[in-house]
Design a protein around this motif. Sequence first.
Motif, PDB file in Angstrom:
ATOM      1  N   VAL A   1       8.413 -10.865  -7.915  1.00 53.09           N
ATOM      2  CA  VAL A   1       7.759  -9.717  -7.309  1.00 53.09           C
ATOM      3  C   VAL A   1       8.660  -8.495  -7.355  1.00 53.09           C
ATOM      4  CG1 VAL A   1       8.578 -10.296  -4.973  1.00 53.09           C
ATOM      5  CG2 VAL A   1       6.489  -8.936  -5.246  1.00 53.09           C
ATOM      6  N   GLU A   2       8.048  -7.334  -7.527  1.00 50.66           N
ATOM      7  CA  GLU A   2       8.734  -6.055  -7.424  1.00 50.66           C
ATOM      8  C   GLU A   2       7.914  -5.145  -6.514  1.00 50.66           C
ATOM      9  OE1 GLU A   2       9.324  -4.622 -11.377  1.00 50.66           O
ATOM     10  OE2 GLU A   2      10.707  -6.243 -11.915  1.00 50.66           O
ATOM     11  N   PHE A   3       8.541  -4.121  -6.007  1.00 52.13           N
ATOM     12  CA  PHE A   3       7.891  -3.239  -5.037  1.00 52.13           C
ATOM     13  C   PHE A   3       7.926  -1.805  -5.541  1.00 52.13           C
ATOM     14  CE2 PHE A   3       9.468  -6.943  -2.874  1.00 52.13           C
ATOM     15  CZ  PHE A   3       8.413  -7.302  -2.061  1.00 52.13           C
ATOM     16  N   ARG A   4       6.740  -1.182  -5.567  1.00 52.77           N
ATOM     17  CA  ARG A   4       6.624   0.211  -5.969  1.00 52.77           C
ATOM     18  C   ARG A   4       6.482   1.074  -4.730  1.00 52.77           C
ATOM     19  NH1 ARG A   4       2.777   4.054  -6.634  1.00 52.77           N
ATOM     20  NH2 ARG A   4       1.103   2.677  -5.911  1.00 52.77           N
ATOM     21  N   GLU A   5       7.275   2.125  -4.638  1.00 51.76           N
ATOM     22  CA  GLU A   5       7.108   3.104  -3.564  1.00 51.76           C
ATOM     23  C   GLU A   5       5.689   3.661  -3.634  1.00 51.76           C
ATOM     24  OE1 GLU A   5       8.858   7.529  -2.348  1.00 51.76           O
ATOM     25  OE2 GLU A   5       9.805   6.359  -3.935  1.00 51.76           O
ATOM     26  N   ALA A   6       4.989   3.641  -2.512  1.00 57.74           N
ATOM     27  CA  ALA A   6       3.569   3.998  -2.537  1.00 57.74           C
ATOM     28  C   ALA A   6       3.182   4.855  -1.341  1.00 57.74           C
ATOM     29  CB  ALA A   6       2.716   2.724  -2.547  1.00 57.74           C
ATOM     30  N   TYR A   7       2.231   5.779  -1.596  1.00 55.18           N
ATOM     31  CA  TYR A   7       1.666   6.630  -0.557  1.00 55.18           C
ATOM     32  C   TYR A   7       0.142   6.557  -0.698  1.00 55.18           C
ATOM     33  CZ  TYR A   7       6.421   8.311  -0.334  1.00 55.18           C
ATOM     34  OH  TYR A   7       7.792   8.369  -0.199  1.00 55.18           O
ATOM     35  N   PHE A   8      -0.552   6.394   0.401  1.00 54.02           N
ATOM     36  CA  PHE A   8      -1.997   6.210   0.337  1.00 54.02           C
ATOM     37  C   PHE A   8      -2.614   6.567   1.681  1.00 54.02           C
ATOM     38  CE2 PHE A   8       0.014   2.274   1.583  1.00 54.02           C
ATOM     39  CZ  PHE A   8      -0.773   1.781   2.628  1.00 54.02           C
ATOM     40  N   THR A   9      -3.940   6.758   1.672  1.00 57.70           N
ATOM     41  CA  THR A   9      -4.676   7.108   2.881  1.00 57.70           C
ATOM     42  C   THR A   9      -5.790   6.091   3.085  1.00 57.70           C
ATOM     43  OG1 THR A   9      -4.211   9.449   2.528  1.00 57.70           O
ATOM     44  CG2 THR A   9      -6.007   8.905   4.037  1.00 57.70           C
ATOM     45  N   PRO A  10      -5.642   5.161   4.033  1.00 56.12           N
ATOM     46  CA  PRO A  10      -6.679   4.140   4.232  1.00 56.12           C
ATOM     47  C   PRO A  10      -7.947   4.730   4.837  1.00 56.12           C
ATOM     48  CG  PRO A  10      -4.973   3.955   5.923  1.00 56.12           C
ATOM     49  CD  PRO A  10      -4.501   4.985   4.943  1.00 56.12           C
ATOM     50  N   THR A  11      -9.086   4.390   4.259  1.00 55.69           N
ATOM     51  CA  THR A  11     -10.370   4.854   4.780  1.00 55.69           C
ATOM     52  C   THR A  11     -11.042   3.813   5.660  1.00 55.69           C
ATOM     53  OG1 THR A  11     -11.497   4.092   2.776  1.00 55.69           O
ATOM     54  CG2 THR A  11     -10.735   6.376   2.815  1.00 55.69           C
ATOM     55  N   SER A  12     -10.352   2.716   5.887  1.00 57.56           N
ATOM     56  CA  SER A  12     -10.784   1.708   6.840  1.00 57.56           C
ATOM     57  C   SER A  12      -9.528   1.173   7.498  1.00 57.56           C
ATOM     58  CB  SER A  12     -11.546   0.571   6.140  1.00 57.56           C
ATOM     59  OG  SER A  12     -11.829  -0.476   7.037  1.00 57.56           O
ATOM     60  N   ALA A  13      -9.541   1.040   8.797  1.00 59.42           N
ATOM     61  CA  ALA A  13      -8.311   0.665   9.490  1.00 59.42           C
ATOM     62  C   ALA A  13      -8.441  -0.615  10.302  1.00 59.42           C
ATOM     63  CB  ALA A  13      -7.859   1.796  10.403  1.00 59.42           C
ATOM     64  N   GLY A  14      -9.613  -1.239  10.326  1.00 59.58           N
ATOM     65  CA  GLY A  14      -9.765  -2.467  11.088  1.00 59.58           C
ATOM     66  C   GLY A  14      -9.452  -2.227  12.560  1.00 59.58           C
ATOM     67  N   GLN A  15      -8.460  -2.968  13.075  1.00 55.80           N
ATOM     68  CA  GLN A  15      -8.074  -2.866  14.477  1.00 55.80           C
ATOM     69  C   GLN A  15      -6.991  -1.813  14.707  1.00 55.80           C
ATOM     70  OE1 GLN A  15      -9.708  -4.644  16.891  1.00 55.80           O
ATOM     71  NE2 GLN A  15     -11.028  -5.281  15.197  1.00 55.80           N
ATOM     72  N   LYS A  16      -6.782  -0.922  13.740  1.00 59.18           N
ATOM     73  CA  LYS A  16      -5.701   0.058  13.836  1.00 59.18           C
ATOM     74  C   LYS A  16      -6.233   1.476  13.618  1.00 59.18           C
ATOM     75  CE  LYS A  16      -2.948  -3.605  11.819  1.00 59.18           C
ATOM     76  NZ  LYS A  16      -2.167  -4.073  10.661  1.00 59.18           N
ATOM     77  N   PRO A  17      -7.021   1.994  14.532  1.00 57.84           N
ATOM     78  CA  PRO A  17      -7.652   3.308  14.333  1.00 57.84           C
ATOM     79  C   PRO A  17      -6.653   4.449  14.197  1.00 57.84           C
ATOM     80  CG  PRO A  17      -7.936   2.533  16.595  1.00 57.84           C
ATOM     81  CD  PRO A  17      -7.421   1.373  15.814  1.00 57.84           C
ATOM     82  N   ALA A  18      -5.430   4.300  14.711  1.00 59.48           N
ATOM     83  CA  ALA A  18      -4.441   5.374  14.611  1.00 59.48           C
ATOM     84  C   ALA A  18      -4.019   5.628  13.165  1.00 59.48           C
ATOM     85  CB  ALA A  18      -3.212   5.038  15.451  1.00 59.48           C
TER      86      ALA A  18
END
Length: 430
Positions: free
Chosen positions: A317-334
């Motif tokens: 596995v490798e990890f890419r630095e990522a930025y995104f805006t979730p349009t669904s948050a489940g139990q995390k509305p903040a």
Amino acid sequence: MERRRFLAGAGAVTAGAVAAAGPGSPGSASPGIRRVETGLDALVRSDFAALAGERVGVISNPTGVDSAYRHLVDLMHTSGRVRIAAAFGPEHGFRGSAQAGGSEGTGVDARTGITVYDAYGASQARWEGMYAEADVDTVVFDIQDVGARFYTYIWTMYTSMAAAARAGRRYVVLDRPNPIGGRARGPMMTTPYTSGVGLKEIVQQHGMTVGELARYFNAEFLPAEVGRRVDLEVVRCRHWKRDALAADTDLPWVMPSPNMPTPDTALVYPGTGLFEGVASITEGRGTCRPFELIGGLAEDFDYHWGDRLNARGLPGVEFREAYFTPTSAGQKPALLNKLCAGVEVKVVDRAVYDPIRTAVAMLVEARRYPAFAWRQDSWDTVRPFWIDKLTGSPRLRTMIDAGADVDEVVGAWADELAAFERRRRPHLLY
């Protein structure tokens, strides 16, 4: 009972005009790809011999298709050999349209005219009532699992099996391959922390097909809980091997749930699904890469997370630095519609990748950030931490909070994992 009309057509779980589709299957598999037959394919090939003349209740969702994408309810309805008494929808619904923790309600299937019961979260007593109302002789289960204990379809199977045992109904599982292979990993569920995301004591990545799990449940749990086993038949897959992943087979992939779009999602889910238990970090719901994109508010998390993870040299596995805006948050509305910073989990070698060890490393490194916070649910004052229900006990949480590193955390469950491996062995089919 209030019932809604389920409209057929584009996107319906019933897959096209069965008669027009014909009995064929896809062309030859590509070189290196294993041709696999599911339990449904085997049932169709036998002209529904195992169900001939019986009143059948079908537990399924959009994944219950054969190699030509024909849904089993359509196939049974047109076969002339099976009488469908009812269908039952799990979490996300029979048609798969509801989000996590949701269902579609009870309604009528437009193509077949059968009643589709909302069975998400149903108790054993509720299952028995639905079986009696629909006058079911045999219950058929056909849903694609993804191999993680906290994916709820296997607990729908368990509860409906227990009810069938109590009510004297036969239970038939149309088996499907485990898309992430046959290897078991992770911690064991403990009895005080059982819930809808883990009703019984199995490990986090169970490494079994639903047919194998049904055999395990029938032998290990039902006698103690119900007092008897259910009359169980597993219609086996053909040509599947335990080391095969979804990408190694020619089987069609239908999304088992709205946030499980690809086999790649399933591969990471037994690990990154743990981020559902972190209040300050989203597991990527509402993006094109749920459970592969993981991050928290951009003012709280940054590129150091990915850098530290890559420096660990985790296998496969490798990890890419990522930025995104979730349009669904489940139990995390903040976190909803907020810019988040984190990582994209890139599996570069499926053969050596360990999703749970990887996720433990991600949690250990995320815990360095001051904004990190475990999710706590006010409705459960005795067991408020969701991560404890996901992992099966408070152990992972308390060890990480105390500063334990990855090897120490993963090593803590070695003995219970080995014991589970021994206990499951008699019930394996492949």
